[in-house]
Write a protein that holds these residues in place. Structure first.
Motif, PDB file in Angstrom:
ATOM      1  N   THR A 608      25.311 -19.785   3.267  1.00  0.00           N
ATOM      2  CA  THR A 608      24.579 -19.098   2.210  1.00  0.00           C
ATOM      3  C   THR A 608      23.085 -19.202   2.405  1.00  0.00           C
ATOM      4  O   THR A 608      22.325 -19.015   1.462  1.00  0.00           O
ATOM      5  CB  THR A 608      24.975 -19.676   0.852  1.00  0.00           C
ATOM      6  N   GLY A 610      20.660 -17.481   4.503  1.00  0.00           N
ATOM      7  CA  GLY A 610      20.007 -16.177   4.411  1.00  0.00           C
ATOM      8  C   GLY A 610      18.517 -16.320   4.283  1.00  0.00           C
ATOM      9  O   GLY A 610      17.882 -17.150   4.959  1.00  0.00           O
ATOM     10  N   ASP A 631      16.835  -4.902   0.448  1.00  0.00           N
ATOM     11  CA  ASP A 631      17.789  -6.011   0.452  1.00  0.00           C
ATOM     12  C   ASP A 631      18.916  -5.795  -0.540  1.00  0.00           C
ATOM     13  O   ASP A 631      19.855  -6.606  -0.606  1.00  0.00           O
ATOM     14  CB  ASP A 631      17.064  -7.325   0.117  1.00  0.00           C
ATOM     15  N   SER A 635      22.550  -6.244  -6.538  1.00  0.00           N
ATOM     16  CA  SER A 635      23.526  -7.129  -5.862  1.00  0.00           C
ATOM     17  C   SER A 635      23.241  -8.577  -6.206  1.00  0.00           C
ATOM     18  O   SER A 635      22.117  -8.931  -6.567  1.00  0.00           O
ATOM     19  CB  SER A 635      23.438  -6.933  -4.353  1.00  0.00           C
ATOM     20  N   GLN A 637      23.845 -12.891  -5.198  1.00  0.00           N
ATOM     21  CA  GLN A 637      24.156 -13.852  -4.133  1.00  0.00           C
ATOM     22  C   GLN A 637      24.414 -15.224  -4.765  1.00  0.00           C
ATOM     23  O   GLN A 637      23.708 -15.614  -5.694  1.00  0.00           O
ATOM     24  CB  GLN A 637      23.005 -13.957  -3.121  1.00  0.00           C
ATOM     25  N   ASN A 638      25.381 -15.920  -4.237  1.00  0.00           N
ATOM     26  CA  ASN A 638      25.679 -17.305  -4.691  1.00  0.00           C
ATOM     27  C   ASN A 638      25.176 -18.288  -3.625  1.00  0.00           C
ATOM     28  O   ASN A 638      25.649 -18.273  -2.486  1.00  0.00           O
ATOM     29  CB  ASN A 638      27.181 -17.500  -4.896  1.00  0.00           C
ATOM     30  N   LEU A 639      24.208 -19.077  -4.031  1.00  0.00           N
ATOM     31  CA  LEU A 639      23.623 -20.058  -3.118  1.00  0.00           C
ATOM     32  C   LEU A 639      24.330 -21.409  -3.313  1.00  0.00           C
ATOM     33  O   LEU A 639      24.372 -21.934  -4.432  1.00  0.00           O
ATOM     34  CB  LEU A 639      22.123 -20.218  -3.364  1.00  0.00           C
ATOM     35  N   SER A 658      23.582 -18.735  -8.784  1.00  0.00           N
ATOM     36  CA  SER A 658      23.768 -17.276  -8.673  1.00  0.00           C
ATOM     37  C   SER A 658      22.428 -16.564  -8.830  1.00  0.00           C
ATOM     38  O   SER A 658      21.700 -16.819  -9.813  1.00  0.00           O
ATOM     39  CB  SER A 658      24.748 -16.771  -9.733  1.00  0.00           C
ATOM     40  N   SER A 660      20.728 -12.726  -8.922  1.00  0.00           N
ATOM     41  CA  SER A 660      20.948 -11.281  -9.018  1.00  0.00           C
ATOM     42  C   SER A 660      19.650 -10.546  -8.700  1.00  0.00           C
ATOM     43  O   SER A 660      18.589 -10.879  -9.279  1.00  0.00           O
ATOM     44  CB  SER A 660      21.430 -10.901 -10.416  1.00  0.00           C
TER      45      SER A 660
END
Length: 795
Positions: A608, A610, A631, A635, A637-639, A658, A660
């Motif tokens: 995770t 990125g 990007d 959407s 992303q869960n870090l 999380s 967004s």
């Protein structure tokens, strides 16, 4: 007449009692009694207990005992009534011979306290011995040529009694030719001679037989007789004569056998064979005297045959006669008195009369330990003795009591722990030249008294033990020593009863002193146990000592890090575009351990990573590059963040954040509760985005409701824990210079001699996501807390 005699007898008894009291007062505890010899068994002698001032009922408890200094058990004491009586026949003549004073010396010893009395019982003589002649028939030869007035020595009688009972008077049967002549010499001895009154005629009468009677002065009188056979001789009319009738010689008792005592010389006026003289002992000389001295019949020399002993006999008297060799022998007489001089040839003697051991070490000075009697058979300075004690510098001394009696007494305080036993040497030495001495060894053990309390080797002990120990683990051993012995040194251990709150944590074995942990210790709850262990001996009364024991609990890495409030249900809304290095959130975690075990670091999971990075010690999540609409708007992303401590073994926890991504066009003007990064709120909303706004508002409202419920439950839980453990102080640990703070949620206890403190701290930190705040509000962190929660702002 009878009444007069009774009065006289009563007065005499009163006088005797008066003089007896005076003797007791002047004699330092010495009594004097008298008893007639030949008294029957049971004859009363005296009330010895009453005269000594003792009660009859205390004779047995005080171990009353009587000892005689000589041989024979002539006297005894009735313990029931304290009367001294005759136990066996007493013959004064056997006991003391011709000594004018005959006494039996007794020693009376009693204990509790120890005292010694000296009793002297004088044996009175009675007239129980009649005068005795050595020969029942004495031959006397008298020349018919002897003129009237001539004397012829006769052998007198002897009486074993003394005093008036031995004073003899002589009578001779009636005779016209002879009479008795009795003269007293300067030494009070009697010279008995036969006096010729008229001339003799052998042709008329050749032999005269007369009866010689000796009568003593006793009451009743006793007498003895001897037959005198007087033969009338025709010739040899001169008897040998000594130049002295009495010879006195002094001889030391240590002279060797064969030593010349004296050479006698007698002369005879006759001629020829009538002048030749032979010397001999008279017939009545005892055999023992003849064995001690030898007389040369030719030269008249008297020599020592056996060793003399002053202690046995101070003086010897020998009767010697000189007889010529005529046809009608004639005899002359003399006496030789040999005075024996004392020589220091007897070693002093030591006799232990009483010994009380062991001696308690708390005995006061002056306490009598032993009674010692010393004596020397010699006389004069040779019999004077002195007593000494060796070695020097000991806590005992000898004290002279009475007539060569010494008591061994305590002189200084005793200490059994310093010296448990004393070996003493008692030395007695006389004053003779050369001096003689004797020694006696005496062992005096010291009895233990409980005068030492148990002591520990140091005033306090420090013990380190790791937490999570098994129940009943042996963590330490205390040991106290007691220099006493037996039960006085038997030590038992126990915890102070006042420390009842420690009973669930610590116990001490009463015999071995081993300290056990009754339950696993938790560093997060209990860091220090401080208590006292008491040690008590088994003496009476018992003595005790104590020592302080500090038990420090060592932390172990047994608690994994815990993340503060963070949930996937509360995503971070990030408005695009975003600059590189923009902080989008912060992970807050805590560890209940301490030190390195609570030092946390943060890492992003590789899957995770990125465009994100996390501060190693701060927990701040930021972008690594510029992010724009390319990007992907809308959407999420869960870090996945790993939180690790530095313990061994290392423990970790994961946290999910999380994020967004939204564009600026998607942010509506009505979203007053959602802050954003960059830009300002829009005043209007398109109809197309109405559903989106409604969805966002619903999610925000739901998120806010969850936060309120969570805070309420957390506050209620903390209030219960506060009531259970009581107030405390939270521990704040700064992990590094970056400024990442870790709050410990723990119970910190220190149990000691007083009540311990239990504290609990909880920190709940909630911060606003990186969303632009609504108009009129400022960027801030919301901190929810109750009365037991500290307020802290984010770094």
């Amino acid at each position: 007449m009878v009444v007069f005699l009774q009065c006289c007898l009563a007065r005499r008894q009163l006088l005797q009692l008066f003089f007896l009291c005076i003797a007791l007062e002047m004699g330092n505890g010495q009594l004097h009694y008298s008893v007639l010899e030949e008294s029957q068994h049971g004859t009363f002698v005296g009330r010895i207990a009453q005269d000594l001032g003792l009660e009859v009922d205390e004779l047995m408890p005080r171990m009353f005992r009587m000892e005689s200094q000589g041989d024979g058990n002539y006297l005894e004491v009735n313990i029931q009534n304290g009367i001294l009586f005759v136990n066996s026949r007493i013959d004064r003549e056997v006991l003391c011979a011709k000594n004018p004073l005959c006494s039996i010396h007794l020693e009376v010893i009693i204990d509790k306290p120890l005292r010694v009395f000296h009793v002297e019982v004088e044996v009175k003589d009675i007239n129980d011995n009649a005068p005795v002649f050595s020969r029942k028939e004495q031959n006397v030869f008298v020349s018919e040529m002897r003129t009237p007035g001539s004397f012829f020595p006769l052998e007198g009688a002897s009486d074993a009694d003394i005093g008036p009972n031995s004073h003899l008077t002589y009578t001779l049967s009636p005779s016209e030719f002879f009479t008795l002549d009795l003269q007293r010499k300067h030494d009070e001895s009697q010279l008995l001679r036969l006096l010729l009154k008229t001339s003799l005629d052998r042709e008329v009468k050749a032999v005269h037989r007369l009866l010689l009677t000796a009568t003593d002065g006793g009451k009743p009188e006793l007498s003895g007789t001897a037959q005198l056979v007087i033969s009338v001789l025709d010739e040899n009319d001169n008897a040998p004569a000594f130049n002295q009738s009495l010879y006195k010689v002094q001889m030391a008792e240590d002279v060797q056998s064969g030593k010349l005592v004296i050479k006698l010389n007698a002369t005879d006026l006759d001629e020829g064979i009538n002048k030749d003289i032979t010397y001999s002992f008279q017939n009545h000389v005892p055999t023992k005297l003849k064995n001690t001295f030898a007389l040369d019949s030719i030269t008249g020399e008297i020599r020592i045959r056996e060793k003399l002993d002053f202690e046995e006999n101070h003086q010897y008297e020998i009767q010697v006669q000189a007889t010529d060799k005529g046809s009608n022998p004639m005899t002359g007489y003399c006496s030789v008195v040999i005075e024996v001089l004392d020589v220091n040839d007897n070693t002093p003697e030591i006799l232990l009369k009483s010994l009380s051991v062991p001696v308690p070490e708390d005995s006061p000075p002056g306490m009598v330990v032993a009674l010692i009697s010393v004596s020397d058979r010699d006389s004069g300075v040779n019999g004077q003795v002195s007593c000494s004690l060796h070695p020097p510098r000991i806590p005992f001394k000898l004290v002279s009591n009475f007539k060569n009696y010494y008591s061994l007494e305590v002189a200084e305080p005793l200490d059994r722990e310093r010296v448990a036993e004393y070996r003493l040497v008692v030395t007695v030495q006389d004053q003779g030249a050369p001096s003689l001495s004797a020694t006696s060894n005496l062992v005096v053990p010291i009895g233990d008294v409980n005068d030492n309390a148990p002591t520990f080797s140091q005033p306090s002990y420090t013990v380190f033990i790791k937490e999570n120990n098994p129940p009943g683990a042996h963590i330490f051993t205390v040991s106290a020593s007691d220099p006493d012995v037996a039960e006085n040194s038997l030590v038992s251990y126990w915890l102070d009863e006042k420390l009842w709150q420690l009973s669930s944590y610590i116990s001490v074995h009463s015999e071995s002193g081993k300290v056990y942990a009754l339950q696993p210790l938790d560093y997060e709850e209990l860091k220090l146990l401080e208590f006292q262990v008491n040690a008590k001996d088994a003496g009476l009364p018992s003595l005790s000592g104590n020592v302080t024991v500090q038990v420090f609990v060592i932390d172990e890495n047994d608690n994994a890090p815990a993340v503060s409030v963070l949930s996937e249900e509360s995503p971070v809304l990030l408005v695009l575009p975003v600059k590189a290095g923009q902080v989008v959130g912060k992970i807050r975690a805590l560890d209940s351990d301490s030190g390195y075990n609570a030092w946390l670091r943060y890492e992003l999971h590789e899957a995770t990573a990125g465009p994100w990075r996390v501060g190693l010690y701060s927990g701040e999540i930021s972008t690594t590059r510029v992010m724009d609409e390319i990007d992907g708007s809308g959407s999420g992303q869960n870090l996945l963040v790993l939180v690790k401590d530095h313990g061994k073994p290392m423990l970790s926890v994961t946290a999910t954040l999380s994020v967004s991504l939204v564009t600026s066009a998607q942010v509506t003007h009505t979203d007053a509760h959602l802050p954003r990064t960059g830009g300002s709120p829009k005043p209007s909303v398109d109809n197309v985005n109405v559903y989106l706004i409604i969805a966002i508002c619903s999610v925000s409202s739901l998120f806010l409701l969850v936060i309120i419920v969570y805070v309420a439950l957390r506050c209620q839980s903390q209030a219960k824990e506060a009531m259970m453990y009581g107030p405390g102080t939270a521990t704040l640990v700064c992990a590094s210079e970056v400024g990442s703070w870790s709050y410990s949620n723990r119970h910190s206890h220190i149990l000691a001699g007083v009540s311990g403190e239990a504290g609990i701290k909880s920190d709940l930190i909630a911060f606003s996501p990186n969303i632009p705040p609504p108009p009129g509000s400022e960027k801030q962190e919301q901190i929810l807390c109750d009365s037991s929660v500290q307020v802290s702002s984010a770094c």
